[in-house]
Design an enzyme around this catalytic site. Structure first.
Site, mmCIF file in Angstrom:
data_model
loop_
_atom_site.group_PDB
_atom_site.id
_atom_site.type_symbol
_atom_site.label_atom_id
_atom_site.label_comp_id
_atom_site.label_asym_id
_atom_site.label_seq_id
_atom_site.Cartn_x
_atom_site.Cartn_y
_atom_site.Cartn_z
ATOM 1 N N GLY A 189 0.743 -1.343 -0.126
ATOM 2 C CA GLY A 189 0.172 0.051 0.079
ATOM 3 C C GLY A 189 0.928 1.168 -0.027
ATOM 4 O O GLY A 189 1.898 1.283 0.741
ATOM 5 N N ARG A 228 0.692 -4.905 -5.173
ATOM 6 C CA ARG A 228 0.960 -6.251 -4.366
ATOM 7 C C ARG A 228 1.105 -7.256 -5.433
ATOM 8 O O ARG A 228 0.401 -7.263 -6.305
ATOM 9 C CB ARG A 228 -0.198 -6.528 -3.360
ATOM 10 C CG ARG A 228 -0.585 -5.209 -2.310
ATOM 11 C CD ARG A 228 -1.619 -5.719 -1.573
ATOM 12 N NE ARG A 228 -2.595 -4.601 -0.748
ATOM 13 C CZ ARG A 228 -1.848 -3.731 -0.028
ATOM 14 N NH1 ARG A 228 -0.785 -3.890 0.597
ATOM 15 N NH2 ARG A 228 -2.463 -2.663 0.352
ATOM 16 N N GLY A 260 5.905 -1.991 3.773
ATOM 17 C CA GLY A 260 5.913 -2.426 4.929
ATOM 18 C C GLY A 260 6.160 -3.876 5.145
ATOM 19 O O GLY A 260 6.985 -4.529 4.288
ATOM 20 N N ASP A 261 6.001 -4.756 6.346
ATOM 21 C CA ASP A 261 6.644 -6.066 6.358
ATOM 22 C C ASP A 261 6.346 -6.874 5.351
ATOM 23 O O ASP A 261 7.113 -7.959 5.268
ATOM 24 C CB ASP A 261 6.340 -6.571 8.035
ATOM 25 C CG ASP A 261 4.761 -6.735 8.253
ATOM 26 O OD1 ASP A 261 4.034 -6.299 7.168
ATOM 27 O OD2 ASP A 261 4.382 -6.836 9.316
ATOM 28 N N GLY A 262 5.046 -7.144 4.754
ATOM 29 C CA GLY A 262 4.869 -7.888 3.686
ATOM 30 C C GLY A 262 5.776 -7.819 2.520
ATOM 31 O O GLY A 262 6.461 -8.624 2.058
ATOM 32 N N THR A 305 4.415 2.726 5.773
ATOM 33 C CA THR A 305 2.870 2.302 5.702
ATOM 34 C C THR A 305 2.201 3.014 6.629
ATOM 35 O O THR A 305 2.449 3.535 7.871
ATOM 36 C CB THR A 305 2.834 0.881 6.111
ATOM 37 O OG1 THR A 305 1.400 0.571 6.355
ATOM 38 C CG2 THR A 305 3.635 0.408 7.363
ATOM 39 N N ASP A 307 -0.101 2.181 8.388
ATOM 40 C CA ASP A 307 -0.672 1.374 9.630
ATOM 41 C C ASP A 307 0.602 1.517 10.652
ATOM 42 O O ASP A 307 0.048 1.080 11.819
ATOM 43 C CB ASP A 307 -0.931 -0.151 9.105
ATOM 44 C CG ASP A 307 -1.644 -0.165 7.982
ATOM 45 O OD1 ASP A 307 -2.518 0.656 7.777
ATOM 46 O OD2 ASP A 307 -1.618 -1.243 7.300
ATOM 47 N N ASP A 336 2.795 -0.487 11.419
ATOM 48 C CA ASP A 336 2.678 -1.998 12.143
ATOM 49 C C ASP A 336 3.738 -2.740 11.627
ATOM 50 O O ASP A 336 3.961 -3.972 11.816
ATOM 51 C CB ASP A 336 1.218 -2.818 11.703
ATOM 52 C CG ASP A 336 1.439 -2.842 10.156
ATOM 53 O OD1 ASP A 336 2.198 -2.296 9.535
ATOM 54 O OD2 ASP A 336 0.804 -3.518 9.615
ATOM 55 N N ARG A 342 -5.253 -1.936 8.665
ATOM 56 C CA ARG A 342 -5.396 -3.448 8.388
ATOM 57 C C ARG A 342 -5.834 -4.221 9.568
ATOM 58 O O ARG A 342 -7.020 -3.946 10.361
ATOM 59 C CB ARG A 342 -4.132 -3.964 8.005
ATOM 60 C CG ARG A 342 -4.184 -5.411 7.145
ATOM 61 C CD ARG A 342 -2.950 -5.679 6.514
ATOM 62 N NE ARG A 342 -2.597 -4.806 5.331
ATOM 63 C CZ ARG A 342 -2.963 -4.990 4.185
ATOM 64 N NH1 ARG A 342 -3.656 -5.871 3.756
ATOM 65 N NH2 ARG A 342 -2.550 -4.065 3.235
ATOM 66 N N ALA A 347 -11.255 11.129 21.245
ATOM 67 C CA ALA A 347 -12.350 10.136 21.059
ATOM 68 C C ALA A 347 -12.859 9.496 22.486
ATOM 69 O O ALA A 347 -12.021 9.459 23.462
ATOM 70 C CB ALA A 347 -11.990 8.842 20.343
ATOM 71 N N GLU A 400 -10.509 -0.560 11.606
ATOM 72 C CA GLU A 400 -11.099 -1.281 10.305
ATOM 73 C C GLU A 400 -11.051 -2.873 11.010
ATOM 74 O O GLU A 400 -11.810 -3.862 10.630
ATOM 75 C CB GLU A 400 -10.489 -1.269 9.047
ATOM 76 C CG GLU A 400 -9.059 -1.698 9.017
ATOM 77 C CD GLU A 400 -8.615 -1.560 7.341
ATOM 78 O OE1 GLU A 400 -9.437 -1.685 6.683
ATOM 79 O OE2 GLU A 400 -7.476 -1.246 7.170
ATOM 80 N N ARG A 404 -24.480 7.792 14.300
ATOM 81 C CA ARG A 404 -24.092 7.830 12.833
ATOM 82 C C ARG A 404 -22.800 7.257 12.475
ATOM 83 O O ARG A 404 -21.926 7.055 13.615
ATOM 84 C CB ARG A 404 -23.945 9.475 12.141
ATOM 85 C CG ARG A 404 -25.322 10.299 12.423
ATOM 86 C CD ARG A 404 -26.317 9.721 11.294
ATOM 87 N NE ARG A 404 -27.573 10.327 11.062
ATOM 88 C CZ ARG A 404 -28.545 10.191 11.965
ATOM 89 N NH1 ARG A 404 -28.478 9.209 12.725
ATOM 90 N NH2 ARG A 404 -29.656 11.030 11.586
ATOM 91 N N VAL A 433 -8.830 7.892 1.961
ATOM 92 C CA VAL A 433 -8.677 9.156 2.038
ATOM 93 C C VAL A 433 -7.411 9.408 2.833
ATOM 94 O O VAL A 433 -6.719 10.160 3.052
ATOM 95 C CB VAL A 433 -9.883 10.096 2.585
ATOM 96 C CG1 VAL A 433 -9.918 10.256 4.042
ATOM 97 C CG2 VAL A 433 -10.002 11.655 2.014
HETATM 98 O O1 F6P Z 1 -1.600 -1.400 4.672
HETATM 99 C C1 F6P Z 1 -2.344 0.014 4.261
HETATM 100 C C2 F6P Z 1 -3.758 -0.120 3.955
HETATM 101 O O2 F6P Z 1 -4.329 1.072 3.728
HETATM 102 C C3 F6P Z 1 -4.444 -0.793 5.231
HETATM 103 O O3 F6P Z 1 -4.733 0.166 6.315
HETATM 104 C C4 F6P Z 1 -5.722 -1.248 4.565
HETATM 105 O O4 F6P Z 1 -6.386 -2.307 5.312
HETATM 106 C C5 F6P Z 1 -5.254 -1.787 3.212
HETATM 107 O O5 F6P Z 1 -3.954 -0.804 3.074
HETATM 108 C C6 F6P Z 1 -6.137 -1.425 2.356
HETATM 109 O O6 F6P Z 1 -5.631 -1.813 1.008
HETATM 110 P P1 F6P Z 1 -5.913 -1.842 -0.383
HETATM 111 O O7 F6P Z 1 -5.730 -0.228 -0.805
HETATM 112 O O8 F6P Z 1 -5.119 -2.832 -1.225
HETATM 113 O O9 F6P Z 1 -7.334 -1.936 -0.484
#
Ligand code: F6P
Length: 319
Positions: A10, A71, A101-103, A125, A127, A129, A171, A186, A222, A243, A250
């Site tokens: 990503g 990817r 990222g790690d992937g 990334t 994330d 992570d 993710r 929050a 998510e 809501r 974004v």
């Molecule tokens: O790893 C970055 C990320 O934006 C995650 O937060 C999300 O789950 C994923 O990529 C979405 O991936 P794609 O853009 O392939 O839908």
């Protein structure tokens, strides 16, 4: 000497600043650089282009990645690795800088093992992570993007005394949600790493109501699954008006913040220094205020821990 630079997985705001730093520091150190286009696909299909000092001009402020990213599951196969090896040999590359990222780093490690090319990783990334670094390129920008959106949501939430469930990316991890939740004020943060029940969410809302809180923002990662079920539960079990907003992609775009650009510039420079020192299978990272390097093997094996103190603090400040 010649190296390749690839952005994989990503995209993240600040990847371009990292490409710029890699290219400019490498060239000024006497190393030629080529860009691998469309992630590891560029290696399996030989999409390679030379990068010059000027070709990376005017990109430091741009989100996304000028090298594009995909990817690439093919790299997980022996055939994919062989094709990548052919491209690396054909272009006479002495090293590969992987921004992702790690992937992406797992792919890099597989390449190094199969082909023997030195690989240096630059963590990028939204994330955040990736083990071995406090922060990844793009994280700060994504936090700020989500924050700006939630500040706007709060305006309307306050006008109508409503509860909002705001889904953020990440993710299957909750790093983005915790940072966004704490800084957005929050009332509740829901992340996959910390157990919760939907009834406990409703109880907390009721308690906040008794305390005189008329608006609550719930930041939900998510990674907890369908965040709409949180909305439905609140709607059916309480009297609060609720809501739902999914911030979505974004959070992945936009001009990188100063911090994302700074980290990208420092990481890019350090990656080239490591390459020149003969390092292999390393990732650059940030620990406190220091740029460090870590074994890619460690980065790929270890699961980064959520800062539970920060999570707890967000709850304590939400009174
Ligand atoms: O790893 C970055 C990320 O934006 C995650 O937060 C999300 O789950 C994923 O990529 C979405 O991936 P794609 O853009 O392939 O839908």
């Amino acid at each position: 000497m010649k190296i390749g630079v690839v952005t994989s997985g990503g995209d993240a705001p600040g990847m371009n600043a990292a490409i710029r730093a890699v290219v400019r520091y490498a060239i000024s150190s006497g190393v030629d650089v080529v860009g691998v286009e469309r992630g590891y696909n560029g290696l399996t299909t030989n999409q390679i282009r030379p990068l010059s000092l000027r070709s990376v001009g005017g990109i430091i402020h741009l989100g996304g990645t000028v090298l594009k990213s995909v990817r690439c599951p093919e790299l997980r196969t022996p055939e994919g690795l062989e094709k990548a090896g052919t491209t690396l040999r054909k272009n006479e590359l002495d090293g590969l800088i992987v921004i992702g990222g790690d992937g992406s780093f797992r792919g890099g490690l597989a390449l190094q093992t199969a082909i023997g090319i030195p690989v240096i990783g630059i963590p990028a990334t939204i994330d955040n992570d990736v083990a071995g670094t406090d922060e990844t390129i793009g994280f700060d920008t994504a936090v700020n993007t989500a924050l700006q959106a939630i500040d706007k949501i709060r305006d309307t939430a306050q006008s109508h005394d409503r509860v909002f469930v705001v889904e953020v990316m990440g993710r299957e991890r909750g790093f983005l949600a915790v940072a966004v939740g704490l800084t957005a004020g929050a009332g509740i943060i829901l992340i996959p790493e910390i157990e919760f029940t939907l009834d406990s969410v409703c109880r907390k809302l009721t308690l906040y109501d008794e305390w005189g809180k008329t608006t609550t923002i719930i930041v939900a990662a998510e990674g907890i699954g369908d965040t709409y079920r949180v909305v439905e539960h609140i709607r059916t079990r309480t009297r609060f008006e609720v809501r739902h907003t999914i911030l979505g992609h974004v959070q992945r775009g936009g001009s990188p913040t100063a911090r994302s650009r700074l980290i990208a510039s420092l990481f890019g420079t350090r990656a080239i220094e490591l390459f020149l020192d003969g390092a292999q299978s390393k990732m650059v990272g940030l620990k406190g205020n220091t740029i460090i390097s870590e074994d890619l093997e460690y980065v790929c094996r270890v699961r980064k821990r959520i800062d539970r103190k920060m999570y707890k603090l967000a709850g304590e400040l939400a009174v």
